[in-house]
Design an enzyme around this catalytic site. Structure first.
Site, PDB file in Angstrom:
ATOM      1  N   CYS A 196       0.858  -1.182   0.000  1.00  0.00           N
ATOM      2  CA  CYS A 196       0.000   0.000   0.000  1.00  0.00           C
ATOM      3  C   CYS A 196       0.891   1.228   0.000  1.00  0.00           C
ATOM      4  O   CYS A 196       1.899   1.265   0.719  1.00  0.00           O
ATOM      5  CB  CYS A 196      -0.877  -0.015   1.260  1.00  0.00           C
ATOM      6  N   HIS A 198      -9.141  -4.023  -1.435  1.00  0.00           N
ATOM      7  CA  HIS A 198      -8.120  -3.215  -0.758  1.00  0.00           C
ATOM      8  C   HIS A 198      -8.485  -1.721  -0.810  1.00  0.00           C
ATOM      9  O   HIS A 198      -8.472  -1.038   0.216  1.00  0.00           O
ATOM     10  CB  HIS A 198      -6.751  -3.458  -1.412  1.00  0.00           C
ATOM     11  N   GLU A 199      -8.832  -1.253  -2.002  1.00  0.00           N
ATOM     12  CA  GLU A 199      -9.114   0.185  -2.150  1.00  0.00           C
ATOM     13  C   GLU A 199     -10.384   0.578  -1.397  1.00  0.00           C
ATOM     14  O   GLU A 199     -10.429   1.641  -0.764  1.00  0.00           O
ATOM     15  CB  GLU A 199      -9.227   0.566  -3.633  1.00  0.00           C
ATOM     16  N   HIS A 232     -10.025   1.253   2.257  1.00  0.00           N
ATOM     17  CA  HIS A 232      -9.549   2.595   2.629  1.00  0.00           C
ATOM     18  C   HIS A 232     -10.722   3.526   2.955  1.00  0.00           C
ATOM     19  O   HIS A 232     -10.591   4.414   3.793  1.00  0.00           O
ATOM     20  CB  HIS A 232      -8.741   3.216   1.486  1.00  0.00           C
TER      21      HIS A 232
HETATM   22 NI    NI Z   1      -3.708   1.016  -0.047  1.00  0.00          NI
END
Ligand code: NI
Length: 171
Positions: A100, A142-143, A146
């Site tokens: 990341c 993953h995104e 966030h």
């Molecule tokens: Ni990330």
């Protein structure tokens, strides 16, 4: 063109839940997306979420073609995804390496659903709906994490896999 600095883990704002975008195709939104694009390209990332450049909105971008950081990853089309939702299409998860831009120089093995449906909007407000697998599914999970204030180290189940990239993968 504006390359922004990417906030690093430890920054309190990375732990906040992002707000929904209410208006599409506005100058502010289009500038944000251009900045995110420039920043992601500059860092050779596979994806970027708006909170990583200090904007608490539900906007992510991702895309991979022959990325130096992910030489073995299959292509993922460049996508702007706003107000996303994810539905797993299986209970099955698979583990693979993640990194990341907010956790520079490190990698860890993270379990993710192997098949998901996701939907959201592009920057013009057009609906995006896709069923995806594998690396594409991983990047989206993953995104979108966030946007919930979740960084991938929080998803690691075996911390023996967490380490510095150059030590884990020498040469
Ligand atoms: Ni990330």
């Amino acid at each position: 063109m504006a390359i922004k600095s990417v906030l690093r883990m430890g920054e309190a704002s990375l732990l906040q839940v992002a707000e929904r975008v209410e208006n599409f195709n506005t100058p502010e939104l289009n500038i944000l997306i251009q900045d995110m694009h420039d920043t992601m390209k500059n860092e050779e990332g596979a994806g970027l979420a708006a909170p990583q450049i200090g904007v608490g909105l539900q906007v992510v971008i991702f895309g991979v073609e022959q990325n130096a950081r992910y030489p073995d990853a299959e292509d993922v089309p460049y996508t702007v995804l706003i107000n996303p939702t994810i539905k797993p299409l299986t209970k099955e998860t698979e583990e693979d390496w993640e990194g990341c831009l907010s956790v520079p120089g490190m990698r860890g093995m993270v379990p993710r659903f192997s098949r998901i449906h996701y939907q959201g909007y592009d920057q013009y407000g057009n609906v995006i709906r896709r069923d995806v697998v594998g690396f594409h599914a991983r990047v989206v999970q993953h995104e979108c994490d966030h946007l919930q204030g979740i960084l991938y180290p929080m998803r690691i189940t075996n911390f023996r896999t967490f380490g510095f990239t150059d030590v884990l993968f020498p040469g």
